[in-house]
Design an enzyme around this catalytic site. Structure first.
Site, PDB file in Angstrom:
ATOM      1  N   GLN A 104       0.844  -1.200   0.000  1.00 26.08           N
ATOM      2  CA  GLN A 104       0.000   0.000   0.000  1.00 26.08           C
ATOM      3  C   GLN A 104       0.878   1.249   0.000  1.00 26.08           C
ATOM      4  O   GLN A 104       0.376   2.358  -0.086  1.00 26.08           O
ATOM      5  CB  GLN A 104      -0.877   0.015   1.251  1.00 26.08           C
ATOM      6  N   ILE A 106       3.678   4.080  -1.090  1.00 27.91           N
ATOM      7  CA  ILE A 106       3.874   4.841  -2.322  1.00 27.91           C
ATOM      8  C   ILE A 106       5.305   5.350  -2.408  1.00 27.91           C
ATOM      9  O   ILE A 106       5.623   6.196  -3.225  1.00 27.91           O
ATOM     10  CB  ILE A 106       2.881   6.031  -2.355  1.00 27.91           C
ATOM     11  N   HIS A 122      -1.507   1.396  -4.416  1.00 23.17           N
ATOM     12  CA  HIS A 122      -1.915   2.790  -4.256  1.00 23.17           C
ATOM     13  C   HIS A 122      -1.061   3.736  -5.096  1.00 23.17           C
ATOM     14  O   HIS A 122      -0.982   4.917  -4.809  1.00 23.17           O
ATOM     15  CB  HIS A 122      -1.860   3.206  -2.776  1.00 23.17           C
ATOM     16  N   CYS A 133      -4.124  15.168 -19.908  1.00 22.43           N
ATOM     17  CA  CYS A 133      -3.647  14.369 -21.049  1.00 22.43           C
ATOM     18  C   CYS A 133      -2.998  13.050 -20.632  1.00 22.43           C
ATOM     19  O   CYS A 133      -2.627  12.246 -21.484  1.00 22.43           O
ATOM     20  CB  CYS A 133      -2.676  15.183 -21.906  1.00 22.43           C
ATOM     21  N   CYS A 158       0.218  20.317 -21.951  1.00 24.27           N
ATOM     22  CA  CYS A 158      -1.150  20.798 -22.192  1.00 24.27           C
ATOM     23  C   CYS A 158      -1.643  21.780 -21.129  1.00 24.27           C
ATOM     24  O   CYS A 158      -2.763  22.276 -21.226  1.00 24.27           O
ATOM     25  CB  CYS A 158      -2.101  19.610 -22.292  1.00 24.27           C
ATOM     26  N   GLY A 195       3.360  -4.250   8.982  1.00 26.95           N
ATOM     27  CA  GLY A 195       3.283  -2.792   9.097  1.00 26.95           C
ATOM     28  C   GLY A 195       2.032  -2.180   8.512  1.00 26.95           C
ATOM     29  O   GLY A 195       2.091  -1.109   7.936  1.00 26.95           O
ATOM     30  N   SER A 196       0.907  -2.841   8.695  1.00 26.45           N
ATOM     31  CA  SER A 196      -0.361  -2.251   8.234  1.00 26.45           C
ATOM     32  C   SER A 196      -1.415  -2.357   9.329  1.00 26.45           C
ATOM     33  O   SER A 196      -1.555  -3.399   9.964  1.00 26.45           O
ATOM     34  CB  SER A 196      -0.872  -2.960   6.976  1.00 26.45           C
ATOM     35  N   SER A 197      -2.157  -1.260   9.496  1.00 31.34           N
ATOM     36  CA  SER A 197      -3.252  -1.270  10.481  1.00 31.34           C
ATOM     37  C   SER A 197      -4.440  -2.088   9.963  1.00 31.34           C
ATOM     38  O   SER A 197      -5.360  -2.385  10.717  1.00 31.34           O
ATOM     39  CB  SER A 197      -3.715   0.164  10.748  1.00 31.34           C
ATOM     40  N   ASN A 221       3.122  -6.454  13.367  1.00 29.38           N
ATOM     41  CA  ASN A 221       2.639  -5.079  13.479  1.00 29.38           C
ATOM     42  C   ASN A 221       2.675  -4.634  14.932  1.00 29.38           C
ATOM     43  O   ASN A 221       2.442  -5.441  15.831  1.00 29.38           O
ATOM     44  CB  ASN A 221       1.185  -4.991  12.968  1.00 29.38           C
TER      45      ASN A 221
HETATM   46  P1  CNA Z   1      -1.474   2.929   8.786  1.00 31.77           P
HETATM   47  O1  CNA Z   1      -2.959   2.882   8.862  1.00 31.77           O
HETATM   48  O2  CNA Z   1      -0.787   4.203   9.180  1.00 31.77           O
HETATM   49  O3  CNA Z   1      -0.915   1.745   9.705  1.00 31.77           O
HETATM   50  C1  CNA Z   1       0.438   1.565   9.959  1.00 31.77           C
HETATM   51  C2  CNA Z   1       0.549   0.442  10.967  1.00 31.77           C
HETATM   52  O4  CNA Z   1       1.911   0.141  11.125  1.00 31.77           O
HETATM   53  C3  CNA Z   1       0.001   0.797  12.356  1.00 31.77           C
HETATM   54  O5  CNA Z   1      -0.861  -0.232  12.783  1.00 31.77           O
HETATM   55  C4  CNA Z   1       1.252   0.879  13.238  1.00 31.77           C
HETATM   56  O6  CNA Z   1       1.031   0.365  14.544  1.00 31.77           O
HETATM   57  C5  CNA Z   1       2.206  -0.020  12.497  1.00 31.77           C
HETATM   58  N1  CNA Z   1       3.616   0.364  12.624  1.00 31.77           N
HETATM   59  C6  CNA Z   1       4.165   1.590  12.539  1.00 31.77           C
HETATM   60  N2  CNA Z   1       5.507   1.509  12.607  1.00 31.77           N
HETATM   61  C7  CNA Z   1       5.800   0.185  12.761  1.00 31.77           C
HETATM   62  C8  CNA Z   1       7.005  -0.542  12.895  1.00 31.77           C
HETATM   63  N3  CNA Z   1       8.206   0.046  12.863  1.00 31.77           N
HETATM   64  N4  CNA Z   1       6.936  -1.898  13.038  1.00 31.77           N
HETATM   65  C9  CNA Z   1       5.725  -2.544  13.059  1.00 31.77           C
HETATM   66  N5  CNA Z   1       4.564  -1.894  12.928  1.00 31.77           N
HETATM   67  C10 CNA Z   1       4.588  -0.553  12.775  1.00 31.77           C
HETATM   68  O7  CNA Z   1      -0.956   2.536   7.335  1.00 31.77           O
HETATM   69  P2  CNA Z   1      -1.520   1.442   6.332  1.00 31.77           P
HETATM   70  O8  CNA Z   1      -0.419   1.207   5.383  1.00 31.77           O
HETATM   71  O9  CNA Z   1      -2.169   0.316   6.995  1.00 31.77           O
HETATM   72  O10 CNA Z   1      -2.661   2.270   5.601  1.00 31.77           O
HETATM   73  C11 CNA Z   1      -2.690   2.353   4.272  1.00 31.77           C
HETATM   74  C12 CNA Z   1      -2.436   3.767   3.740  1.00 31.77           C
HETATM   75  C13 CNA Z   1      -1.231   4.456   4.338  1.00 31.77           C
HETATM   76  C14 CNA Z   1      -2.094   3.671   2.293  1.00 31.77           C
HETATM   77  O11 CNA Z   1      -3.034   4.394   1.569  1.00 31.77           O
HETATM   78  C15 CNA Z   1      -0.700   4.284   2.090  1.00 31.77           C
HETATM   79  O12 CNA Z   1      -0.579   4.893   0.850  1.00 31.77           O
HETATM   80  C16 CNA Z   1      -0.609   5.247   3.205  1.00 31.77           C
HETATM   81  N6  CNA Z   1       0.735   5.737   3.604  1.00 31.77           N
HETATM   82  C17 CNA Z   1       1.850   5.295   2.973  1.00 31.77           C
HETATM   83  C18 CNA Z   1       3.088   5.773   3.386  1.00 31.77           C
HETATM   84  C19 CNA Z   1       4.317   5.281   2.659  1.00 31.77           C
HETATM   85  O13 CNA Z   1       4.276   5.037   1.452  1.00 31.77           O
HETATM   86  N7  CNA Z   1       5.415   5.095   3.388  1.00 31.77           N
HETATM   87  C20 CNA Z   1       3.194   6.669   4.451  1.00 31.77           C
HETATM   88  C21 CNA Z   1       2.011   7.117   5.068  1.00 31.77           C
HETATM   89  C22 CNA Z   1       0.783   6.627   4.638  1.00 31.77           C
END
Ligand code: CNA
Length: 254
Positions: A104, A106, A122, A133, A158, A195-197, A221
């Protein structure tokens, strides 16, 4: 017999798997200095209402306000480098354990760490797209300067409005990438969520899809996710420590 640690149990699952796929989020990049969305205190959304600024409607209404909000994130992306968590996933791919990373993120860090098969659902902040364009631009110095000065970049061909080539709320996810994602979810027998919520859809529901197809799930996570009760292993540790430890444990399996 002593209980196996979560890392050892996860390594066991990975070692026996035929096709492992990772699903990663912003928590993979916090160790590189890029804030995530939801971590209390540092998370970008704890300070701003996302739907107000990060939707396509809001962007079209007031691109300057969008760039003003997005500026600090884009700047942190420019100075960031891959961290041990990114390198661990690249190592797993090199060992033919991991087949694909669905991200997810970017920020492009996973590719820069050496991963070859990365599905960016994403989009990427390393490009901008002209909304008139369709011309793609690299996010290079001249464009960065425009944004840093508080201005809005426009297409040199454009005159159309340029938008970072990322998926905003209200936009469709890229179809070709999605088809590959669903094929990977069909194929995988282990899904490694790191590393995703798991709060942003549709990605949040993909581990469930894999589970329904018979896959096992490993979650790494710092905070709880809705999927924890259904996962085979939950490792509540920093990905920058846990994922390298997982690679070591896998290497030490006899
Ligand atoms: P989120 O909702 O911010 O979740 C991040 C998760 O990671 C949380 O549950 C944290 O507890 C956990 N976390 C943070 N640091 C650590 C670590 N060091 N070790 C383990 N766990 C950790 O982000 P998601 O990715 O779940 O949500 C998706 C969104 C965030 C997407 O649309 C992305 O584009 C968007 N995003 C991306 C970036 C990037 O590209 N680096 C930065 C900020 C947001």
């Amino acid at each position: 017999m002593p209980e196996q640690s979560e890392i050892a149990r996860a390594a066991e699952l990975l070692g026996r798997a035929r096709h492992v796929v990772a699903l990663t989020g912003a928590g993979m990049s916090t160790a590189s200095g890029i804030p995530d969305f939801r971590t209390p205190g540092s998370g970008l959304w704890t300070r701003t209402d996302p739907a107000r600024v990060a939707s396509i409607d809001a962007f079209m209404r007031d691109p300057r306000a969008y760039y003003a909000w997005r500026g600090p994130l884009l700047k942190s992306l420019h100075s960031a480098n891959p961290n041990p968590a990114n390198r661990a996933l690249a190592d797993l791919e090199q060992r033919d354990v991991l087949r694909a990373v669905i991200t997810q993120n970017i920020d492009g860090l996973q590719q820069r760490a050496g991963s070859r098969r990365v599905l960016e659902v994403h989009g990427t902040a390393q490009e901008l797209v002209c909304l008139s364009c369709g011309q793609i631009y690299r996010d290079d110095e001249p464009i960065r300067r425009i944004i840093e000065q508080g201005d809005v970049p426009y297409c040199a061909l454009c005159g159309g409005l340029l938008k970072p080539n990322v998926v905003l709320f209200g936009e469709l996810l890229p179809g070709a990438v999605l088809r590959e994602v669903y094929a990977e979810l069909q194929r995988c027998d282990v899904i490694l969520v790191a590393g995703s919520s798991l709060e942003v859809h549709p990605a949040a529901s993909w581990p469930e899809t894999a589970l329904r197809n018979g896959a096992r799930a490993i979650i790494v996570n710092l905070s709880e996710t809705y999927l924890d009760p259904y996962a085979d292993v939950v490792i509540r540790r920093n990905v920058a420590e846990a994922l390298p430890a997982l690679v070591t444990a896998l290497d030490n399996r006899s």
